[in-house]
Design an enzyme around this catalytic site. Structure first.
Site, PDB file in Angstrom:
ATOM      1  N   CYS A   1      -7.878 -10.430  -3.097  1.00  0.00           N
ATOM      2  CA  CYS A   1      -7.831 -11.875  -2.884  1.00  0.00           C
ATOM      3  C   CYS A   1      -8.469 -12.617  -4.061  1.00  0.00           C
ATOM      4  O   CYS A   1      -7.899 -12.636  -5.147  1.00  0.00           O
ATOM      5  CB  CYS A   1      -8.494 -12.228  -1.547  1.00  0.00           C
ATOM      6  SG  CYS A   1      -8.081 -13.883  -0.965  1.00  0.00           S
TER       7      CYS A   1
ATOM      8  N   GLU B   1      -9.641  -4.444   3.662  1.00  0.00           N
ATOM      9  CA  GLU B   1     -10.936  -4.156   4.298  1.00  0.00           C
ATOM     10  C   GLU B   1     -11.050  -4.796   5.677  1.00  0.00           C
ATOM     11  O   GLU B   1     -11.913  -4.415   6.463  1.00  0.00           O
ATOM     12  CB  GLU B   1     -12.089  -4.610   3.377  1.00  0.00           C
ATOM     13  CG  GLU B   1     -12.444  -6.081   3.425  1.00  0.00           C
ATOM     14  CD  GLU B   1     -11.494  -6.978   2.628  1.00  0.00           C
ATOM     15  OE1 GLU B   1     -10.438  -6.500   2.181  1.00  0.00           O
ATOM     16  OE2 GLU B   1     -11.816  -8.179   2.471  1.00  0.00           O
TER      17      GLU B   1
ATOM     18  N   HIS C   1      -6.059  -8.513   2.555  1.00  0.00           N
ATOM     19  CA  HIS C   1      -7.410  -7.953   2.698  1.00  0.00           C
ATOM     20  C   HIS C   1      -7.362  -6.617   3.428  1.00  0.00           C
ATOM     21  O   HIS C   1      -7.500  -6.586   4.657  1.00  0.00           O
ATOM     22  CB  HIS C   1      -8.278  -8.911   3.518  1.00  0.00           C
ATOM     23  CG  HIS C   1      -8.719 -10.120   2.767  1.00  0.00           C
ATOM     24  ND1 HIS C   1      -9.875 -10.156   2.022  1.00  0.00           N
ATOM     25  CD2 HIS C   1      -8.158 -11.341   2.645  1.00  0.00           C
ATOM     26  CE1 HIS C   1     -10.020 -11.360   1.478  1.00  0.00           C
ATOM     27  NE2 HIS C   1      -8.986 -12.093   1.843  1.00  0.00           N
TER      28      HIS C   1
END
Lengths: 97, 229
Positions: B87, B197, B195
């Site tokens: 990002c 994660e 994302h």
């Protein structure tokens, strides 16, 4: 580096206009253009949103000031992938800030 | 010995703990490295997490490029160390010239916050090394400046060299050629807007990010240690 922070040279006011590069999609400009049309100004076309950056610097002459401003644009102030820039240099009133 | 991951924190970074938590769960040893550091302290891999580095002033990622730590990140990338930008980290890598192109304001002028399907396009880079090309992952996106752009010559090159790593199936931001992530020429520097994660636990809606981050950590662990800044 073409620095000039030793206090020598003539003070210049630099104005940099940063605009979306020609041919690059400008969604903000397009949205404002639609809003202007909705306000009854359908002939207001080619709207683009950019930034105005002003700064003071010292240089031996206007050409040198412009060269330094160009270096600042290429290294930080504009992203050449998506933006164009236009530099305006003029002698600063007094000695600048 | 576990893989040491430098998780870079700029002022305004806000995903460093998420990234570090997932690295830790995957058995790696994450260390948050502040942007003023000039060394990556023996890391095996670097992750630039999401957020708003330096307030995203001027342009997203533009000022982070001049943070002291970036010199070490550049040197590590040149030496072949796996470097991942997520990002805002992707924006930083583009602004730094470590990845081609730029990320612009979303085409629809909307901040997008959604979980979107993303297709794996290659396995020839450190992020998708463990993923199956053609497979579709459900990954969260959360950005305002995620519209990937580059000139025609760069796009032709990215396609020819198989450097488009991930593509959106439902383009949420107007990105050129549906590009969600790209890598550098040697495949060790990767940037993506989604994302991974945030998609590492079924409890959070998707665990599709695991194949990416575990593959990234494996790639980092398989690499012979190289002394870098």
């Amino acid at each position: 580096m073409a620095g000039g922070d030793d206090g020598t040279g003539v003070p210049y006011l630099v104005k940099v206009e940063v605009t979306p590069r020609a041919g690059i999609r400008d969604p903000e400009g397009a949205a404002v253009e639609r809003a202007l049309a909705a306000l009854g100004h359908p002939d207001a076309r080619g709207v683009h949103i950019g930034k105005l950056i002003t700064l003071h610097l010292r240089a031996p002459d206007a050409a040198a000031a412009e060269r330094r401003a160009d270096e600042l644009c290429r290294t930080l102030l504009a992203n050449p992938v998506i933006e164009d820039y236009r530099i305006e240099v003029r002698a600063a009133e007094g000695s600048g800030p | 010995m576990s893989v040491r991951v430098a998780v870079v924190q700029f002022p305004g970074t806000n995903c460093e703990l998420d990234v570090a938590t997932v690295c830790d769960r995957l058995g790696a040893a994450p260390e948050i490295v502040f942007h003023r550091e000039r060394s990556l302290a023996g890391a095996d891999a670097v992750i630039l997490p999401g957020g708003f580095a330096h307030g995203d002033y001027l342009r997203a990622g533009a000022i982070a490029r001049f943070s002291p730590v970036m010199e070490a990140v550049r040197a590590a990338a040149r030496a072949g160390m796996p470097v991942l930008g997520i990002c805002n980290g992707f924006q930083v890598l583009c602004e730094s010239g470590m990845l081609p192109g730029a990320l612009m304001r979303n085409a629809g002028l909307r901040f997008v916050c959604a979980t979107v399907p993303v297709r794996v396009e290659t396995a020839a880079d450190v992020l998708t090394a463990a993923a199956v090309p053609g497979s579709v992952l459900q990954l969260p996106v959360n950005h305002f400046e995620g519209c990937y752009t580059c000139d025609d010559a760069t796009l032709t090159r990215l396609r020819a060299e198989g450097r488009v790593v991930l593509r959106y199936l439902e383009n949420p931001n107007g990105s050129l050629d549906d590009i969600a992530g790209v890598c550098n020429e040697s495949g060790n520097v990767v940037g993506l807007m989604p994302h991974p994660e945030r998609a590492c636990d079924a409890l959070l809606g998707s665990s599709d990010g695991l194949v990416l981050l575990s593959g990234f950590l494996t790639a980092a662990g398989c690499r012979p240690t190289v002394a870098t800044g």
